[in-house]
Design a protein around this motif. Structure first.
Motif, PDB file in Angstrom:
ATOM      1  N   ASP A 121      30.524  40.281  37.443  1.00 45.67           N
ATOM      2  CA  ASP A 121      31.485  41.138  38.345  1.00 45.67           C
ATOM      3  C   ASP A 121      31.613  40.656  39.862  1.00 45.67           C
ATOM      4  O   ASP A 121      31.536  40.331  39.757  1.00 45.67           O
ATOM      5  CB  ASP A 121      30.239  42.225  38.702  1.00 45.67           C
ATOM      6  N   MET A 122      33.692  40.862  40.044  1.00 44.48           N
ATOM      7  CA  MET A 122      33.761  40.039  41.008  1.00 44.48           C
ATOM      8  C   MET A 122      33.619  38.458  41.221  1.00 44.48           C
ATOM      9  O   MET A 122      33.245  37.930  42.389  1.00 44.48           O
ATOM     10  CB  MET A 122      33.886  41.074  42.212  1.00 44.48           C
ATOM     11  N   SER A 123      33.598  37.879  40.158  1.00 50.99           N
ATOM     12  CA  SER A 123      33.617  36.563  40.264  1.00 50.99           C
ATOM     13  C   SER A 123      33.968  36.330  41.249  1.00 50.99           C
ATOM     14  O   SER A 123      35.318  36.471  40.892  1.00 50.99           O
ATOM     15  CB  SER A 123      32.406  36.011  39.095  1.00 50.99           C
ATOM     16  N   ALA A 124      34.003  34.427  40.821  1.00 56.01           N
ATOM     17  CA  ALA A 124      35.496  33.682  41.912  1.00 56.01           C
ATOM     18  C   ALA A 124      36.681  33.763  40.098  1.00 56.01           C
ATOM     19  O   ALA A 124      37.940  33.930  40.507  1.00 56.01           O
ATOM     20  CB  ALA A 124      35.223  32.588  42.232  1.00 56.01           C
ATOM     21  N   LEU A 125      35.711  33.398  39.126  1.00 53.60           N
ATOM     22  CA  LEU A 125      37.073  33.503  38.330  1.00 53.60           C
ATOM     23  C   LEU A 125      37.356  34.844  37.155  1.00 53.60           C
ATOM     24  O   LEU A 125      38.375  35.112  36.840  1.00 53.60           O
ATOM     25  CB  LEU A 125      36.164  33.278  36.985  1.00 53.60           C
ATOM     26  N   ALA A 126      36.481  36.015  37.603  1.00 50.12           N
ATOM     27  CA  ALA A 126      36.953  37.386  37.443  1.00 50.12           C
ATOM     28  C   ALA A 126      38.010  37.538  38.410  1.00 50.12           C
ATOM     29  O   ALA A 126      39.315  38.002  38.456  1.00 50.12           O
ATOM     30  CB  ALA A 126      36.558  38.140  37.940  1.00 50.12           C
TER      31      ALA A 126
END
Length: 67
Positions: free
Chosen positions: A36-41
């Motif tokens: 959830d809203m990680s750098a990858l996402a």
């Protein structure tokens, strides 16, 4: 440039499918896969947005060149 068009079209399809899942099932596939809203996402969301801009510019140039 053809490869860029294909890549951006694929990313737009991924984004559209993700939004369809969010709308119909309240399920965010990108957040589920990458966090959830990680750098990858966030990167995926940004790339989908940039792809939409790229495709919109190319559609506009196609429409004006054929007129």
């Amino acid at each position: 440039m053809k490869a860029m068009g294909i890549l951006t079209a694929v990313l737009i399809v991924v984004g559209g499918l993700n939004w369809g899942l969010v709308g119909f099932l309240n399920f965010d596939l990108v957040a589920t896969v990458f966090g959830d809203m990680s750098a990858l996402a966030r990167l995926v969301y940004v790339l989908v947005g940039l792809s939409a801009i790229y495709q919109a510019i190319n559609l506009r140039s196609l429409a004006t060149s054929r007129a």
